[in-house]
Scaffold this motif. Structure first.
Motif, PDB file in Angstrom:
ATOM      1  N   ALA A  30       3.052   8.926  -3.221  1.00  0.00           N
ATOM      2  CA  ALA A  30       3.303   8.650  -4.772  1.00  0.00           C
ATOM      3  C   ALA A  30       2.879   9.937  -5.466  1.00  0.00           C
ATOM      4  O   ALA A  30       1.748   9.843  -5.560  1.00  0.00           O
ATOM      5  CB  ALA A  30       3.043   7.512  -5.281  1.00  0.00           C
ATOM      6  N   ALA A  31       3.659  10.738  -6.064  1.00  0.00           N
ATOM      7  CA  ALA A  31       2.986  11.623  -7.109  1.00  0.00           C
ATOM      8  C   ALA A  31       3.446  11.153  -8.635  1.00  0.00           C
ATOM      9  O   ALA A  31       4.554  10.993  -8.791  1.00  0.00           O
ATOM     10  CB  ALA A  31       3.657  13.081  -6.720  1.00  0.00           C
ATOM     11  N   VAL A  32       2.462  10.686  -9.314  1.00  0.00           N
ATOM     12  CA  VAL A  32       2.583   9.970 -10.318  1.00  0.00           C
ATOM     13  C   VAL A  32       2.035  10.739 -11.794  1.00  0.00           C
ATOM     14  O   VAL A  32       0.978  11.183 -11.800  1.00  0.00           O
ATOM     15  CB  VAL A  32       1.993   8.649 -10.469  1.00  0.00           C
ATOM     16  CG1 VAL A  32       1.719   7.771 -11.849  1.00  0.00           C
ATOM     17  CG2 VAL A  32       2.169   7.859  -9.332  1.00  0.00           C
ATOM     18  N   ALA A  33       2.980  11.061 -12.639  1.00  0.00           N
ATOM     19  CA  ALA A  33       2.877  11.566 -13.821  1.00  0.00           C
ATOM     20  C   ALA A  33       3.305  10.581 -14.856  1.00  0.00           C
ATOM     21  O   ALA A  33       4.165   9.796 -14.727  1.00  0.00           O
ATOM     22  CB  ALA A  33       3.453  13.086 -14.117  1.00  0.00           C
ATOM     23  N   GLY A  34       2.628  10.569 -16.172  1.00  0.00           N
ATOM     24  CA  GLY A  34       2.880   9.709 -17.173  1.00  0.00           C
ATOM     25  C   GLY A  34       2.800   8.109 -16.790  1.00  0.00           C
ATOM     26  O   GLY A  34       1.990   7.887 -16.013  1.00  0.00           O
ATOM     27  N   TYR A  35       3.629   7.510 -17.392  1.00  0.00           N
ATOM     28  CA  TYR A  35       3.692   5.953 -17.089  1.00  0.00           C
ATOM     29  C   TYR A  35       3.954   5.278 -15.672  1.00  0.00           C
ATOM     30  O   TYR A  35       4.942   5.766 -15.307  1.00  0.00           O
ATOM     31  CB  TYR A  35       4.583   5.139 -17.989  1.00  0.00           C
ATOM     32  CG  TYR A  35       4.087   5.480 -19.585  1.00  0.00           C
ATOM     33  CD1 TYR A  35       2.862   4.899 -20.116  1.00  0.00           C
ATOM     34  CD2 TYR A  35       5.143   6.007 -20.473  1.00  0.00           C
ATOM     35  CE1 TYR A  35       2.661   5.310 -21.608  1.00  0.00           C
ATOM     36  CE2 TYR A  35       4.902   6.409 -21.753  1.00  0.00           C
ATOM     37  CZ  TYR A  35       3.564   5.817 -22.311  1.00  0.00           C
ATOM     38  OH  TYR A  35       3.364   6.113 -23.661  1.00  0.00           O
ATOM     39  N   ALA A  36       3.048   4.572 -15.155  1.00  0.00           N
ATOM     40  CA  ALA A  36       3.303   3.872 -13.865  1.00  0.00           C
ATOM     41  C   ALA A  36       2.979   2.295 -14.279  1.00  0.00           C
ATOM     42  O   ALA A  36       1.819   2.052 -13.891  1.00  0.00           O
ATOM     43  CB  ALA A  36       2.619   4.412 -12.764  1.00  0.00           C
TER      44      ALA A  36
ATOM     45  N   ASP B  54      -3.252  14.452 -14.537  1.00  0.00           N
ATOM     46  CA  ASP B  54      -3.975  14.024 -15.286  1.00  0.00           C
ATOM     47  C   ASP B  54      -3.367  13.322 -16.619  1.00  0.00           C
ATOM     48  O   ASP B  54      -4.118  12.639 -17.416  1.00  0.00           O
ATOM     49  CB  ASP B  54      -5.109  15.495 -15.785  1.00  0.00           C
ATOM     50  CG  ASP B  54      -4.016  16.479 -16.199  1.00  0.00           C
ATOM     51  OD1 ASP B  54      -2.933  16.273 -16.337  1.00  0.00           O
ATOM     52  OD2 ASP B  54      -4.639  17.585 -16.273  1.00  0.00           O
ATOM     53  N   THR B  55      -2.169  13.367 -16.793  1.00  0.00           N
ATOM     54  CA  THR B  55      -1.394  12.292 -17.942  1.00  0.00           C
ATOM     55  C   THR B  55      -1.104  11.151 -17.090  1.00  0.00           C
ATOM     56  O   THR B  55      -0.606  10.185 -17.900  1.00  0.00           O
ATOM     57  CB  THR B  55       0.071  13.266 -17.954  1.00  0.00           C
ATOM     58  OG1 THR B  55       0.662  13.242 -16.771  1.00  0.00           O
ATOM     59  CG2 THR B  55      -0.390  14.648 -18.333  1.00  0.00           C
ATOM     60  N   ALA B  56      -1.362  10.813 -15.977  1.00  0.00           N
ATOM     61  CA  ALA B  56      -0.985   9.453 -15.500  1.00  0.00           C
ATOM     62  C   ALA B  56      -1.923   8.049 -16.308  1.00  0.00           C
ATOM     63  O   ALA B  56      -2.765   8.416 -16.601  1.00  0.00           O
ATOM     64  CB  ALA B  56      -1.354   9.061 -14.014  1.00  0.00           C
ATOM     65  N   GLN B  57      -0.838   7.065 -16.265  1.00  0.00           N
ATOM     66  CA  GLN B  57      -1.332   6.016 -17.119  1.00  0.00           C
ATOM     67  C   GLN B  57      -0.754   4.765 -16.232  1.00  0.00           C
ATOM     68  O   GLN B  57       0.384   4.721 -15.957  1.00  0.00           O
ATOM     69  CB  GLN B  57      -0.641   5.663 -18.581  1.00  0.00           C
ATOM     70  CG  GLN B  57      -0.946   6.687 -19.262  1.00  0.00           C
ATOM     71  CD  GLN B  57      -2.185   6.318 -20.302  1.00  0.00           C
ATOM     72  OE1 GLN B  57      -2.729   5.188 -20.220  1.00  0.00           O
ATOM     73  NE2 GLN B  57      -2.742   7.422 -20.884  1.00  0.00           N
TER      74      GLN B  57
END
Ligand code: CAA
Length: 256
Positions: free
Chosen positions: A100-106, A124-127
């Motif tokens: 899973a490559a997560v940016a922003g909202y998860a 670094d933007t992941a939440q």
């Protein structure tokens, strides 16, 4: 199958699946989950693919199950339809590694979907968060179980009972994600990791994934017995001979 809510692409031996419902922040509606299940199964069945990347947009990996779709559901609807059960767990049945490559909202089901993958790398933007409590429900796709196993009881309680979000730094410190990457480099890094895995012995990779997953399903003694038996079984594969011979001959192994 034609996809409307995901994009599938192949880069060498790596399949990339991108959740693509930008106006709803990739809310995981039934159609999207049906498409995702089909794409995951197709990548798993393709012998040219060695690893799979699951990603979203820079703004959202996924903001959860689709609240608009769920709002009017009744208990009989959800029970008879096996709501959440039907398509959601497919990712946990995939043989090949899924990153899973997560940016922003998860959030909510988005966080749960990421946790069903084999590893999470975060921009670094992941939440991350499990805000279901704010909707009068609780996580329904494994959040109370997988988040607790990933980050421990106290922090999982904090997240699930308050519905607060956790940024990438906190998620990495807590053990939810394996690496934090600058947002602009997230996919490049994901492909590097996936490409590395895809070049290895597919048998060893499959067994390694199964063995790590055993740690969540069984006792330590049984997990170690499984690891020992499968480790020994790998001596029956040509890849063990190739890997060890290549090391001694000071060359790169060829697992093709
Ligand atoms: N379901 C349906 N639509 C969603 C959604 C969701 N989970 N999350 C966002 N959207 C939609 C919004 O309704 C909005 O659409 P409209 O313009 O048509 O109103 C659009 O996406 C953009 O969202 P916002 O205007 O809210 O964007 P924002 O930047 O102000 O806020 C956010 C972003 C904090 C992520 C906010 O959208 C939010 O809190 N979303 C809901 C998160 C949530 O509660 N997730 C859990 C869902 S329940 C679940 O997942 C159950 C389970 O365990 C399986």
């Amino acid at each position: 199958m034609t996809y409307e809510m995901i994009i599938t692409e192949t880069h060498g031996s790596v399949a990339q699946i991108t959740l693509n419902r930008p106006r709803a922040l990739n809310a995981l509606c039934d159609q999207l989950m049906t498409e995702l299940a089909a794409a995951l199964r197709a990548a798993d069945a393709d012998p040219a693919i060695g690893a799979i990347i699951l990603t979203g947009s820079p703004r959202a990996f996924a903001a959860g199950a689709d609240i608009k779709e769920m709002q009017d559901k009744t208990y009989p609807d959800t029970a008879l339809d096996d709501f959440i059960g039907r398509n959601w767990e497919v990712v946990t049945t995939i043989r090949k590694p899924v990153i899973a490559a997560v940016a922003g909202y998860a959030l909510g089901g988005g966080c749960e979907l990421a946790m069903m993958c084999d590893m999470i790398i975060a921009a670094d933007t992941a939440q991350f968060g499990q805000p279901e409590i704010n909707l009068g429900v609780i996580p329904g796709a494994g959040g109370t179980q997988r988040l607790t196993r990933a980050i421990g009881k106290s922090k999982a309680m904090d997240m699930i009972l308050t519905g607060r979000m956790m940024d990438a730094t906190e998620a990495e410190r807590a053990g939810l994600v394996s690496r934090i990457i600058p947002a602009a480099d997230l996919l490049t890094e994901a492909h590097k990791i996936a490409g590395t895995i895809a070049a290895l012995s597919p048998v060893a990779v499959t067994i390694a994934k199964r063995s790590v997953n055993r740690a969540f399903e069984t006792t330590l003694a049984e997990g170690i017995a499984y690891e020992r038996a499968t480790f020994l079984a790998l001596f029956g594969t040509p890849h063990q001979r190739e890997g060890m011979t290549a090391f001694i001959e000071k060359r790169k192994p060829d697992f093709a």
